[in-house]
Design a protein around this motif. Structure first.
Motif, PDB file in Angstrom:
ATOM      1  N   ASP A   1      83.287  -6.420  26.787  1.00  0.00           N
ATOM      2  CA  ASP A   1      81.796  -6.628  26.726  1.00  0.00           C
ATOM      3  C   ASP A   1      81.737  -7.718  27.523  1.00  0.00           C
ATOM      4  O   ASP A   1      81.940  -8.616  26.487  1.00  0.00           O
ATOM      5  N   PRO A   2      80.990  -8.760  28.268  1.00  0.00           N
ATOM      6  CA  PRO A   2      81.110  -9.358  28.409  1.00  0.00           C
ATOM      7  C   PRO A   2      79.958 -11.008  27.139  1.00  0.00           C
ATOM      8  O   PRO A   2      80.496 -12.168  27.014  1.00  0.00           O
ATOM      9  N   THR A   3      79.387 -10.412  26.625  1.00  0.00           N
ATOM     10  CA  THR A   3      78.243 -10.866  25.346  1.00  0.00           C
ATOM     11  C   THR A   3      79.241 -10.902  23.942  1.00  0.00           C
ATOM     12  O   THR A   3      78.879 -11.738  23.475  1.00  0.00           O
ATOM     13  N   GLN A   4      80.744 -10.443  24.263  1.00  0.00           N
ATOM     14  CA  GLN A   4      81.145 -10.411  23.197  1.00  0.00           C
ATOM     15  C   GLN A   4      82.696 -11.612  22.980  1.00  0.00           C
ATOM     16  O   GLN A   4      83.357 -11.389  22.006  1.00  0.00           O
ATOM     17  N   THR A   5      83.598 -11.122  24.037  1.00  0.00           N
ATOM     18  CA  THR A   5      84.626 -11.827  24.776  1.00  0.00           C
ATOM     19  C   THR A   5      85.024 -13.033  24.174  1.00  0.00           C
ATOM     20  O   THR A   5      84.232 -13.868  24.501  1.00  0.00           O
TER      21      THR A   5
ATOM     22  N   ALA B   1      76.764 -13.142  31.359  1.00  0.00           N
ATOM     23  CA  ALA B   1      75.690 -13.624  32.236  1.00  0.00           C
ATOM     24  C   ALA B   1      76.481 -11.824  33.005  1.00  0.00           C
ATOM     25  O   ALA B   1      75.674 -12.077  34.002  1.00  0.00           O
ATOM     26  N   SER B   2      77.497 -11.407  32.887  1.00  0.00           N
ATOM     27  CA  SER B   2      77.521 -10.450  33.873  1.00  0.00           C
ATOM     28  C   SER B   2      76.438  -9.346  33.641  1.00  0.00           C
ATOM     29  O   SER B   2      76.455  -8.917  32.896  1.00  0.00           O
ATOM     30  N   ILE B   3      75.810  -8.642  34.530  1.00  0.00           N
ATOM     31  CA  ILE B   3      75.379  -7.673  34.783  1.00  0.00           C
ATOM     32  C   ILE B   3      75.435  -6.141  34.499  1.00  0.00           C
ATOM     33  O   ILE B   3      76.596  -5.756  35.010  1.00  0.00           O
ATOM     34  N   VAL B   4      75.365  -5.306  33.747  1.00  0.00           N
ATOM     35  CA  VAL B   4      75.814  -4.226  33.095  1.00  0.00           C
ATOM     36  C   VAL B   4      74.728  -3.499  33.211  1.00  0.00           C
ATOM     37  O   VAL B   4      73.011  -3.437  33.277  1.00  0.00           O
ATOM     38  N   PRO B   5      75.209  -1.897  33.352  1.00  0.00           N
ATOM     39  CA  PRO B   5      74.464  -1.177  33.957  1.00  0.00           C
ATOM     40  C   PRO B   5      73.014  -0.428  33.387  1.00  0.00           C
ATOM     41  O   PRO B   5      73.557  -0.605  31.891  1.00  0.00           O
ATOM     42  N   TRP B   6      71.815  -0.536  33.044  1.00  0.00           N
ATOM     43  CA  TRP B   6      71.438   0.555  31.879  1.00  0.00           C
ATOM     44  C   TRP B   6      71.049   1.458  31.526  1.00  0.00           C
ATOM     45  O   TRP B   6      71.329   2.043  31.004  1.00  0.00           O
ATOM     46  N   ASP B   7      72.105   2.424  32.580  1.00  0.00           N
ATOM     47  CA  ASP B   7      71.634   3.553  32.287  1.00  0.00           C
ATOM     48  C   ASP B   7      73.221   4.740  31.735  1.00  0.00           C
ATOM     49  O   ASP B   7      73.242   5.302  31.489  1.00  0.00           O
TER      50      ASP B   7
END
Length: 614
Positions: A144-148, A265-271
């Motif tokens: 998870d880019p926001t955690q690592t 700030a890596s972009i992740v999909p909303w769905d």
């Protein structure tokens, strides 16, 4: 237990018996050696004969001795079984089996393991497949880019995800990536980004502005997200249309594009719900398999910047951490031509203090005493390691950036350097501090060099009456499993990527850095406020000047005690071209390609490469 393991076990029990030598022995004795029943022993012997490993002439009757002849050397059986386990990715079993063998035989097997790594090029019916195999010893915890917080995990994230903005280290500027362009108002409070068309996520859907909004909403609306402070200037994200998104900020932030180029700030999909170990991104590689022993990334053929050259990347989990480097590097290039790439790691090794815990380390005199005891000049000199270089600060910037930015050494460290050992002064400061002789605990990252550093430091502490116990540990557990509390001092390192300014902001605001985890609420608030003010400056030179002043304050307060910077050496076969080291000291897989040897076999050939992943 596999039949080959029975053979190995019995052969080692009877190691005094030579191959092709007749051995007179009873079924009962053999059963005792293998801790099984006599009936099972007969079944095992029949299997040995079927494989051609032994000749067996059983004799009936109590006490009568049968004739056993070992026909196949145990080394060959062990090697076949070891390779079988490796190809099945049963690493734990392979190590368990090898650990039971005599040292010479174990060394032969581990050498075979070393040959598994590097780059393998195979010509098959479907064409040519190039696979890069990398060993690693620390289990991955999250992508998870926001955690690592681990740079090995960051390496994976770099290849699986993209960001709106790419930072070009050579040009020292932000360039388009998922966003084709961007602009801001004069105050730096509104930033509009225009997205590339037709960029696909790994699950097939085309990226849209809603994905960008979702990515940052999950950060700024979650009070527990480690990135919340880092992106704290974002008030909200607006959707202008399907390919346009606007960031509205609380305060000016002229570093926003730089921050949007970070892994966080890596972009992740909303769905798709985030699976921390099997995430979906838009990057050149997608994760196809991940378990306790193997991570597999395969090339994403429709990547919007063009297909990567390497088809498959495998990360093999080695259970014994001390084997990773020695196995892969040892004799890896003994028979071939190689290129060596020396890389200076941005950041460095330092000591800090656990301000979350009460104790004498809250006393500035105590921390100053530790600073003198941890004399970087003497430590580096005593280690005699050519890849270590004394450091008075973590910030090391290029010569053209240094004008009117770098303060004098005295201004940063508060030391004149006249008393290099500092032991007498350290003892004086210790007496003036709140320290009363109680034992204190120092946590140090596992690793030969850093453990040697702390053994040296412990002797100096003993000489002035500072009672410490050094405890080695895994930074993964320290960061992700909240194991900081028992320790007063932390000896660790910070690895920056090419964007030093952004890396410093990250170190001071990203909640999962070891340094920030060790700070109390007061210092976290001070750092957050300082960084919030720094990003309001439009000129990069002014931002760097303030960051250096901030680091100087932390060093003056003895909250960061820089010790040394270090270099790493990558080595690779000359057939691997465009081998460029990018952020976190790891190769950029997006650029790597292979010039296949003209005399290579038609089916398979190997190209050695040593990548210091951890």
């Amino acid at each position: 237990m596999d039949i080959s393991e029975h053979y190995i076990q019995l052969r080692l029990k009877l190691k005094h018996v030579h191959d092709d030598q007749e051995l007179y022995i009873t079924i009962g004795e053999l059963a005792d050696y293998l801790c099984c029943t006599m009936r099972n022993m007969n079944l095992i012997m029949n299997k040995f004969q079927e494989h051609g490993w032994a000749r067996w002439s059983p004799q009936r009757g109590r006490g009568k001795k049968s004739i056993l002849v070992f026909c196949k050397p145990v080394a060959e059986v062990a090697a076949e079984r070891f390779d079988q386990l490796l190809h099945a990715n049963r690493m734990e079993e392979a190590y368990e089996m090898s650990s039971s063998l005599p040292p010479q035989l174990r060394e032969r097997l581990l050498h075979n393991l070393q040959l598994q790594f590097g780059l393998r090029s195979i010509e098959g019916v479907a064409g040519r497949t190039d696979t890069l195999r990398i060993p690693q010893s620390t289990p991955f915890q999250t992508f998870d880019p926001t955690q690592t917080a681990m740079w090995g995990e960051g390496f994976i994230i770099t290849e699986v995800f993209d960001r709106l903005v790419h930072y070009n280290a050579e040009r020292q500027q932000c360039e388009p990536s998922l966003a084709i362009a961007w602009e801001s108002d004069q105050e730096g409070r509104e930033w509009t980004f225009y997205l590339n068309k037709g960029v696909q996520f790994h699950h097939g859907r085309v990226m849209e502005a809603a994905d960008v909004k979702f990515t940052f909403d999950r950060i700024v609306t979650d009070p527990d997200n480690p990135c919340k402070t880092m992106f704290g200037s974002i008030q909200h994200v607006e959707l202008i249309d399907n390919l346009t998104v606007r960031f509205v900020l609380h305060k000016p932030n002229f570093m926003l594009p730089d921050l949007l180029s970070s892994l966080c700030a890596s972009i992740v999909p909303w769905d798709v719900q985030m699976e921390s170990l099997r995430p979906i991104g838009t990057g050149p590689y997608r994760i196809m398999h991940h378990d306790a022993t193997l991570l597999v990334m395969e090339v994403f053929p429709t990547y919007f910047r063009g297909r990567a050259y390497i088809d498959r990347v495998e990360f093999w989990q080695l259970p014994q951490a001390d084997l990773t480097e020695s196995l892969v590097k040892k004799r890896l290039f003994s028979d071939g031509e190689l290129r060596s790439v020396e890389h200076e790691i941005q950041g460095g090794v330092f000591m800090t203090f656990n301000m979350q815990k009460e104790g004498p380390h809250h006393d500035l005199y105590f921390r100053q005493a530790v600073r003198l005891l941890l004399d970087s000049d003497q430590l580096v000199e005593s280690m005699d390691n050519p890849y270590m270089e004394k450091a008075d600060r973590l910030i090391r910037i290029r010569a053209r950036e240094q004008q009117n930015v770098i303060p004098s050494e005295e201004a940063v460290t508060g030391q004149t350097g006249s008393d290099k050992s500092g032991l007498v002064q350290a003892a004086t400061l210790l007496e003036r501090s709140a320290y009363q002789g109680q034992p204190l605990r120092v946590w140090v990252e596992e690793g030969k060099q850093m453990e040697a550093d702390m053994a040296w430091f412990a002797k100096r502490c003993e000489s002035v009456g500072l009672n410490i116990a050094v405890v080695t540990g895994d930074p993964v557990h320290m960061v992700y499993h909240d194991e900081l509390q028992p320790y007063e001092m932390i000896y660790t390192g910070e690895v920056f990527d090419e964007h030093v300014m952004r890396s410093l902001i990250t170190m001071y605001t990203f909640g999962n850095t070891l340094f920030l985890l060790a700070m109390n609420d007061y210092w976290r608030g001070e750092l957050a406020q300082a960084c919030e003010n720094i990003v309001m400056f439009q000129e990069p030179v002014l931002r760097m000047e303030r960051l250096i002043q901030l680091e100087g304050r932390l060093i003056e307060e003895a909250l960061i005690l820089p010790v040394y910077a270090f270099k790493e050496v990558h080595a690779h076969d000359v057939s691997l071209r465009n081998y460029k080291i990018s952020g976190y000291g790891l190769p950029d897989l997006r650029q790597l390609w292979i010039k296949r040897k003209t005399d290579a076999p038609n089916t398979e050939t190997s190209y050695p490469v040593y990548i210091p992943l951890w």
